[in-house]
Design an enzyme around this catalytic site. Structure first.
Site, PDB file in Angstrom:
ATOM      1  N   GLU A 163      -2.089  -8.450   4.540  1.00  0.00           N
ATOM      2  CA  GLU A 163      -2.425  -8.918   6.187  1.00  0.00           C
ATOM      3  C   GLU A 163      -4.353  -8.969   6.666  1.00  0.00           C
ATOM      4  OE1 GLU A 163      -1.641  -6.416   5.094  1.00  0.00           O
ATOM      5  OE2 GLU A 163      -2.236  -4.840   5.895  1.00  0.00           O
ATOM      6  N   CYS A 205       0.843  -1.336  -0.096  1.00  0.00           N
ATOM      7  CA  CYS A 205       0.180   0.172  -0.335  1.00  0.00           C
ATOM      8  C   CYS A 205       0.782   1.202   0.100  1.00  0.00           C
ATOM      9  CB  CYS A 205      -0.737  -0.259   1.100  1.00  0.00           C
ATOM     10  SG  CYS A 205      -2.764   1.227   0.943  1.00  0.00           S
ATOM     11  N   HIS A 231      -4.046  -4.869   0.759  1.00  0.00           N
ATOM     12  CA  HIS A 231      -3.405  -5.773   2.096  1.00  0.00           C
ATOM     13  C   HIS A 231      -3.522  -6.485   2.351  1.00  0.00           C
ATOM     14  CE1 HIS A 231      -3.358  -1.598   3.924  1.00  0.00           C
ATOM     15  NE2 HIS A 231      -4.424  -0.996   3.312  1.00  0.00           N
TER      16      HIS A 231
END
Ligand code: XMP
Length: 509
Positions: free
Chosen positions: A169, A79, A167
């Site tokens: 995660e 990002c 993202h």
């Protein structure tokens, strides 16, 4: 530890999640703030750049010097990280015309790339940015796009540098873990050797080397962290660990005696100190939450100091500090700002002149539990809900008296026992009761009453940072409410707290 991954934190609310995902792959990693890159990068086999609330175009945005990293170590830029690399390496980053928030699909994935091994086209990814990479940096190869985001992923030719504008995660990125595995294991060749058993073995050895024949004092709280920290230290130095368990009079009903017994059964060298009176006295007339916390903190230091001085020749203070406390005290901004003075970092004041040893400093809560399990600690002890250090003092709104503590202990015990009886305890992250500083009217038999109101709170959470109230069965709430009102003298009304965090918090004070 030569098999380490460095995560540079640019202040994203998701940085800790990156670390957790990496650790779920049995790979050790550390979060460092972007302005504090370790001088010695040798221990790190790979580096990950986090997201950030900043725009790379903003003047005050993080501008770390990556010259020793980019092109030298396998690098994954997430990002903001991806935009940062583009912006400063010949690409361009511009405000995006459309909002790039939420779910998207990778409609194009370049074939034959190890980075995207086992990841199908149209997999879901989670976007969260208002800038977008309009032009790729020098020597970049586009690896993936979504319908709205052309440069969703790229790599730099002849480097092990990979970048993604989504993202990996967060849970909504379906193949996020696979992507991290592709990068860390297949590209960076990091070994997946970080397990609870390995942690226990290396930590016990390190503690032995560090402490030798010195003595350590440690305050046990009855909670998971201090218990696991003590058990690790006990394994390393045995009887040279002196544990002190203080009853501040604000614990749950019967907790002091039952937990003290448990500690003794575990073979810990522990002394129980009942200082209830002293704490109540220190709290007399205090109704401001921060002042209550301070009064309790100060009383604890005095009691602990008295006790520690009774052990001759102590050099070390053991603490159960865990990783989120450590990260919170160094991170850039956003959710990492300390809202309340409840963190252990910094510990006790200088006058104690002890060196600090914190065996759990690098672990997340769930990892602490797994390490505890690995060492054979009673699952019931490990599964206990978090309980605040100042205890019931922050759940009794307004000033604190012995009578109010008694009332709340009774109410809390009925609620918690009920959760266990209904098999709900383990489904809840944390539960407790709050004594409100208002009386309300009621009727019992022929008499009007004017008594206390209690609120019950039960939340689901993974780390306490965000939380939602639990949808407990009405029948359960009904039974608990009846039991409380019938059995606890002084309470005539029970309410259930249905607020999420944010905007509310878990505790009321
Ligand atoms: P909040 O109320 O901030 O709680 O949503 C998040 C977690 O922190 C615990 N908590 C405390 N722990 N001292 C502590 O040791 C405190 O003053 C304190 N305040 C909140 C809370 O129980 C929850 O687990």
């Amino acid at each position: 530890m030569q098999n380490n991954v460095l995560i540079l934190d640019f202040g994203s609310q998701y940085t800790q999640l990156i670390a957790r995902r990496v650790r779920e792959l049995n790979i050790y990693c550390e979060i460092h703030p972007f302005h504090n890159i370790p001088d010695n990068l040798d221990p790190f086999k790979a580096v990950i750049l986090s997201g950030s609330p900043f725009s790379v175009r903003a003047e005050d945005a993080p501008h770390p010097d990556l010259s020793k990293i980019k092109g030298h170590k396998p690098l994954l830029a997430v990002c903001y990280g991806a935009q940062y690399l583009a912006h400063f390496n010949g690409g361009s980053v511009e405000p995006s015309n459309i909002r790039e928030y939420g779910r998207a699909k990778l409609s194009m994935i370049k074939s034959g790339e190890i980075f995207f091994d086992n990841i199908p086209e149209n997999t879901n990814v989670w976007m969260s940015h208002s800038d977008t990479i309009a032009q790729l940096p020098k020597n970049a190869v586009r690896l993936a796009s979504t319908v709205d985001v052309l440069n969703a992923s790229y790599r730099i030719e002849n480097e092990e540098t990979y970048a993604i504008q989504f993202h990996p995660e967060v849970y909504h990125t379906t193949h996020g873990k696979q992507l991290l595995e592709n990068f860390l294991v297949k590209i960076a060749k990091v070994e997946q050797s970080w397990t609870p058993a390995a942690f226990v073995e290396t930590t016990v050895q390190t503690l032995k080397d560090q402490i030798g024949n010195d003595k350590v004092v440690l305050g046990l709280s009855g909670g998971v962290d201090s218990t696991v920290a003590a058990t690790l230290l006990h394994k390393a130095i045995g009887k040279n660990l002196y544990c002190i368990f203080v009853n501040n009079g604000l614990l749950r009903k019967n907790e002091f005696d039952s937990v003290l017994h448990q500690y003794k059964d575990m073979g810990l060298n522990v002394k129980g100190v009942d200082a209830s009176e002293r704490f109540l006295k220190a709290l007399e007339g205090e109704s401001d939450p921060e002042r209550k916390r301070k009064a309790i903190g100060n009383a604890f230091i005095e009691v602990f100091d008295d006790e520690a001085h009774q052990v001759t020749g102590v050099d070390w203070l053991g603490q159960g500090t865990i990783y989120p406390d450590v990260i919170e005290s160094v991170s850039v901004n956003g959710p990492s700002v300390t809202i309340k003075s409840h963190h252990n970092v910094g510990g006790l004041p200088d006058f104690m002149k002890l060196k600090i040893v914190e065996p759990l400093r690098m672990l997340f809560k769930d990892e602490v539990r797994r390490v505890g399990k690995e060492m054979g600690i009673d699952p019931e002890l490990l599964g206990r809900h978090p309980f605040p250090g100042p205890g019931l003092a922050i759940r009794i709104l307004g000033d604190i008296t012995a009578e109010k503590v008694r009332i709340l202990q009774e109410v809390d015990a009925i609620f918690i026992d009920g959760l266990r009886k209904w098999d709900l305890y383990d489904k809840v992250w944390q539960a407790g009761a709050i004594l409100l500083p208002v009386n309300s009217v009621g009727v019992m038999g022929d008499e009007r009453t004017y008594e206390k109101v209690v609120a019950l709170r039960a939340v689901e959470s993974t780390d306490g940072m965000t939380a939602d109230w639990v949808n407990l069965p009405y029948e359960f709430l009904q039974e608990v409410s009846n039991n409380i009102i019938n059995r606890v003298k002084g309470v005539n009304r029970v309410v259930y707290d249905i607020s999420s965090k944010p905007p509310a918090t878990i505790e009321w004070e």
